[in-house]
Design a protein around this motif. Structure first.
Motif, PDB file in Angstrom:
ATOM      1  N   TYR A 144      -7.524   0.382   1.356  1.00 48.47           N
ATOM      2  CA  TYR A 144      -8.393   1.031   0.365  1.00 48.47           C
ATOM      3  C   TYR A 144      -9.632   1.596   1.045  1.00 48.47           C
ATOM      4  O   TYR A 144     -10.012   2.749   0.820  1.00 48.47           O
TER       5      TYR A 144
ATOM      6  N   SER B 134       0.827  -1.216   0.000  1.00 46.79           N
ATOM      7  CA  SER B 134       0.000   0.000   0.000  1.00 46.79           C
ATOM      8  C   SER B 134       0.856   1.258   0.000  1.00 46.79           C
ATOM      9  O   SER B 134       0.373   2.331   0.340  1.00 46.79           O
TER      10      SER B 134
ATOM     11  N   GLU C 183      -1.830   3.368  -8.218  1.00 43.48           N
ATOM     12  CA  GLU C 183      -2.587   3.554  -6.981  1.00 43.48           C
ATOM     13  C   GLU C 183      -2.315   4.923  -6.357  1.00 43.48           C
ATOM     14  O   GLU C 183      -3.222   5.533  -5.780  1.00 43.48           O
TER      15      GLU C 183
ATOM     16  N   THR D  16      -6.877  -5.729   1.769  1.00 44.63           N
ATOM     17  CA  THR D  16      -7.571  -4.626   1.082  1.00 44.63           C
ATOM     18  C   THR D  16      -8.030  -3.543   2.059  1.00 44.63           C
ATOM     19  O   THR D  16      -8.690  -2.590   1.661  1.00 44.63           O
TER      20      THR D  16
ATOM     21  N   THR E 107     -13.634  -0.383  -1.348  1.00 42.97           N
ATOM     22  CA  THR E 107     -12.727  -1.447  -1.781  1.00 42.97           C
ATOM     23  C   THR E 107     -12.828  -1.581  -3.295  1.00 42.97           C
ATOM     24  O   THR E 107     -13.927  -1.803  -3.821  1.00 42.97           O
TER      25      THR E 107
END
Length: 226
Positions: free
Chosen positions: A173, A62, A137, A170, A180
């Protein structure tokens, strides 16, 4: 090429993950000065590699999302000023699609609207290194934060889609983006309600915005021909 402003948030995120910032920059062949001067040109391919290396070294998939949280609205520089002077969110996002190249030439944005929902799609140039998960991302998370700057801190997109595979965890997110994503889709996109696009930007000056946009385009055109 990209403005070194795209590295905004990298140093603080890397340090928080216990990484050696200097070593990562050296490995990616990016000057340390790029962290101090937001307008230095850096190869976008080097930025892509830097973020992937940081994510792998930190063991944190992440990294790009965390980096986006450390950014400010001003990272877009003159593009942010153009967006701020548009009459509504539609105009702001259209300005972003037109001028995004002034931030990073290898990342393009396109906006579609069917009258109920709008889709902002981000496309990375095919000659960029792969994987580029962190860069994609980071861009999506940064735009979500940008939209919250205008629409309020509790705003969330209707849907997010990514072309890469789903990570094991996840949770980040939902925590940072409010939803998600759906993974292994054809494109990387942010789905927004059309009513959100119609939201006016308070105290905007569209005439000044058009002048600023011409100025940004002219400055970057001159820089490209130098």
């Amino acid at each position: 090429m990209a403005r070194s402003a795209v590295l905004d948030g990298f140093e603080v995120t890397a340090q928080a993950c216990g990484l050696d910032v200097h070593a990562l920059l050296h490995q990616a062949r990016i000057s340390q000065a790029s962290l101090q001067d937001a307008d230095l040109p850096v190869p976008t391919a080097s930025v892509v590699s830097l973020l992937e290396d940081a994510s792998v070294t930190a063991g944190n998939p992440s990294f790009g999302i965390l980096m986006a949280q450390a950014r400010s609205f001003s990272v877009l520089g003159p593009v942010a000023l153009v967006m701020r002077e548009q009459p509504d969110m539609r105009g702001a996002l259209i300005s972003l699609t037109r001028l995004g190249w002034a931030q990073a030439e290898a990342l393009e944005a396109a906006l579609e609207d069917d009258g109920e929902t709008a889709i902002l799609t981000l496309t990375l140039a095919p000659d960029m290194p792969r994987p580029a998960t962190q860069t994609v991302e980071l861009a999506v998370a940064a735009i979500v934060r940008l939209l919250r700057h205008f629409l309020g801190p509790d705003w969330s997109p209707q849907m997010l889609t990514f072309s890469h595979r789903r990570p094991v965890d996840t949770g980040p997110y939902a925590r940072f983006l409010g939803v998600t994503p759906v993974f292994r889709m054809e494109r990387n996109s942010i789905v927004i309600l059309t009513t959100d696009l119609d939201r006016p930007i308070v105290d905007a000056n569209p005439a000044f915005g058009r002048h600023l946009e011409r100025l940004v385009a002219s400055v970057n055109r001159d820089r490209g021909s130098a």
